[in-house]
Motif scaffolding. Structure first.
Motif, PDB file in Angstrom:
ATOM      1  N   ALA A 150      78.429  43.752  25.799  1.00  0.00           N
ATOM      2  CA  ALA A 150      77.277  43.097  25.191  1.00  0.00           C
ATOM      3  C   ALA A 150      76.030  43.959  25.309  1.00  0.00           C
ATOM      4  CB  ALA A 150      77.040  41.741  25.853  1.00  0.00           C
ATOM      5  N   SER A 151      75.880  44.638  26.436  1.00  0.00           N
ATOM      6  CA  SER A 151      74.718  45.502  26.632  1.00  0.00           C
ATOM      7  C   SER A 151      74.693  46.626  25.608  1.00  0.00           C
ATOM      8  CB  SER A 151      74.734  46.077  28.048  1.00  0.00           C
ATOM      9  OG  SER A 151      73.673  46.984  28.233  1.00  0.00           O
ATOM     10  N   SER A 152      75.868  47.213  25.364  1.00  0.00           N
ATOM     11  CA  SER A 152      75.954  48.279  24.364  1.00  0.00           C
ATOM     12  C   SER A 152      75.616  47.759  22.976  1.00  0.00           C
ATOM     13  CB  SER A 152      77.360  48.882  24.385  1.00  0.00           C
ATOM     14  OG  SER A 152      77.505  49.859  23.366  1.00  0.00           O
ATOM     15  N   GLY A 153      76.153  46.577  22.626  1.00  0.00           N
ATOM     16  CA  GLY A 153      75.876  46.002  21.316  1.00  0.00           C
ATOM     17  C   GLY A 153      74.422  45.613  21.147  1.00  0.00           C
ATOM     18  N   TYR A 154      73.805  45.109  22.199  1.00  0.00           N
ATOM     19  CA  TYR A 154      72.400  44.700  22.135  1.00  0.00           C
ATOM     20  C   TYR A 154      71.501  45.917  21.964  1.00  0.00           C
ATOM     21  CZ  TYR A 154      68.244  41.928  23.263  1.00  0.00           C
ATOM     22  OH  TYR A 154      67.026  41.287  23.215  1.00  0.00           O
ATOM     23  N   ALA A 155      71.822  46.994  22.668  1.00  0.00           N
ATOM     24  CA  ALA A 155      71.009  48.213  22.569  1.00  0.00           C
ATOM     25  C   ALA A 155      71.111  48.848  21.187  1.00  0.00           C
ATOM     26  CB  ALA A 155      71.436  49.210  23.644  1.00  0.00           C
ATOM     27  N   ALA A 210      75.241  40.010  19.746  1.00  0.00           N
ATOM     28  CA  ALA A 210      75.153  40.555  21.104  1.00  0.00           C
ATOM     29  C   ALA A 210      74.734  39.486  22.105  1.00  0.00           C
ATOM     30  CB  ALA A 210      74.168  41.728  21.141  1.00  0.00           C
ATOM     31  N   VAL A 211      73.793  38.632  21.716  1.00  0.00           N
ATOM     32  CA  VAL A 211      73.348  37.558  22.607  1.00  0.00           C
ATOM     33  C   VAL A 211      74.485  36.577  22.869  1.00  0.00           C
ATOM     34  CG1 VAL A 211      71.814  35.563  22.787  1.00  0.00           C
ATOM     35  CG2 VAL A 211      70.905  37.768  22.048  1.00  0.00           C
ATOM     36  N   ALA A 212      75.296  36.293  21.857  1.00  0.00           N
ATOM     37  CA  ALA A 212      76.452  35.417  22.054  1.00  0.00           C
ATOM     38  C   ALA A 212      77.407  36.012  23.084  1.00  0.00           C
ATOM     39  CB  ALA A 212      77.166  35.184  20.730  1.00  0.00           C
ATOM     40  N   TYR A 235      76.522  38.101  25.465  1.00  0.00           N
ATOM     41  CA  TYR A 235      75.822  37.990  26.741  1.00  0.00           C
ATOM     42  C   TYR A 235      75.970  36.582  27.324  1.00  0.00           C
ATOM     43  CZ  TYR A 235      73.171  42.312  27.612  1.00  0.00           C
ATOM     44  OH  TYR A 235      72.802  43.585  27.953  1.00  0.00           O
ATOM     45  N   ILE A 236      75.866  35.577  26.465  1.00  0.00           N
ATOM     46  CA  ILE A 236      75.999  34.193  26.930  1.00  0.00           C
ATOM     47  C   ILE A 236      77.373  33.975  27.566  1.00  0.00           C
ATOM     48  CG2 ILE A 236      76.215  31.802  26.132  1.00  0.00           C
ATOM     49  CD1 ILE A 236      74.012  32.432  24.082  1.00  0.00           C
ATOM     50  N   ALA A 237      78.413  34.467  26.889  1.00  0.00           N
ATOM     51  CA  ALA A 237      79.763  34.327  27.437  1.00  0.00           C
ATOM     52  C   ALA A 237      79.893  35.073  28.769  1.00  0.00           C
ATOM     53  CB  ALA A 237      80.790  34.849  26.429  1.00  0.00           C
ATOM     54  N   ALA A 238      79.312  36.277  28.834  1.00  0.00           N
ATOM     55  CA  ALA A 238      79.371  37.052  30.074  1.00  0.00           C
ATOM     56  C   ALA A 238      78.629  36.348  31.201  1.00  0.00           C
ATOM     57  CB  ALA A 238      78.788  38.444  29.849  1.00  0.00           C
ATOM     58  N   ASP A 239      77.467  35.775  30.890  1.00  0.00           N
ATOM     59  CA  ASP A 239      76.693  35.076  31.916  1.00  0.00           C
ATOM     60  C   ASP A 239      77.423  33.836  32.416  1.00  0.00           C
ATOM     61  OD1 ASP A 239      74.552  36.857  31.982  1.00  0.00           O
ATOM     62  OD2 ASP A 239      73.513  35.864  30.330  1.00  0.00           O
ATOM     63  N   LEU A 240      78.111  33.141  31.528  1.00  0.00           N
ATOM     64  CA  LEU A 240      78.902  31.984  31.954  1.00  0.00           C
ATOM     65  C   LEU A 240      80.031  32.410  32.889  1.00  0.00           C
ATOM     66  CD1 LEU A 240      79.116  29.928  28.636  1.00  0.00           C
ATOM     67  CD2 LEU A 240      77.906  29.275  30.734  1.00  0.00           C
TER      68      LEU A 240
END
Length: 203
Positions: free
Chosen positions: A147-152, A163-165, A167-172
């Motif tokens: 997600a970090s790579s996609g967001y950057a 990318a935020v989606a 990140y949300i899954a990763a944070d969960l």
């Protein structure tokens, strides 16, 4: 032990706060991009900063506990370990190896803390708490990197939302891993103390 659990709870709460901030970005980018680029992005960045501030000390304290538990269990069951106790710290620091070595150490610790089977008994202690914790941890770590790579690399609202989606899954997953790690710490500490007090065959 209490400090470990409190810090892990803090990690889980900051992850959930980041989930809330991420959901807000996705909602606002779907209706009003101008608002999203203002308040929602600011909130998301603050959530990320808060995650870093809480996660780093939480990880340090957990690894210190991890090493101390490995040291103590090495006295109770020196033959239960496949690797030296230095791996209880070093395993977290070596790239790629940190996706596997701490799990091996944790499995050995779990077995060392479990009571030995009585004569004629073929009991095997369930590893589901360790497996659950490690599965969530590795899943959250790898998905977070992706997600970090996609967001950057995102250059539009659609890419940001995707990318935020992620990140949300990763944070969960990371929030679940923190809760599972706290459970493993409490359970393993209790097992170690019980075995030290009652002997290797006490069930």
């Amino acid at each position: 032990m209490a400090v470990v659990c409190v810090l892990l709870a803090g990690v889980a709460l900051t992850d959930l706060f980041a989930v809330f901030a991420g959901l807000r970005i996705r909602t606002l980018t779907g209706t009003d991009p101008a608002r999203a680029l203002d308040g929602a992005y600011t909130l998301y960045e603050r959530a990320g900063d808060l995650q870093g501030m809480v996660t780093l000390p939480g990880m340090v304290v957990f690894v210190v506990w991890f090493y101390l538990m490995r040291r103590d269990l090495g006295v109770l069951a020196p033959d239960a370990f496949r690797n030296g106790r230095g791996w209880a710290i070093g395993g977290w620091l070596i790239p790629l190896a940190n996706l596997w070595m701490p799990y091996r150490v944790a499995v050995d610790m779990w077995g060392a803390a479990a009571p030995l089977p009585q004569e004629g008994e073929s009991r095997r202690t369930s590893l589901w708490p360790v497996n659950l914790w490690w599965g969530l941890f590795v899943g959250g770590t790898l998905l977070g990197r992706y997600a970090s790579s996609g967001y950057a690399d995102s250059d539009g609202i659609t890419e940001v939302r995707e990318a935020v989606a992620q990140y949300i899954a990763a944070d969960l997953l990371n929030a679940g891993a923190a809760v599972a790690a706290a459970y493993v710490a409490v359970r393993l500490t209790a097992m170690q103390r019980f075995k030290a007090a009652r002997g290797p065959f006490a069930g």
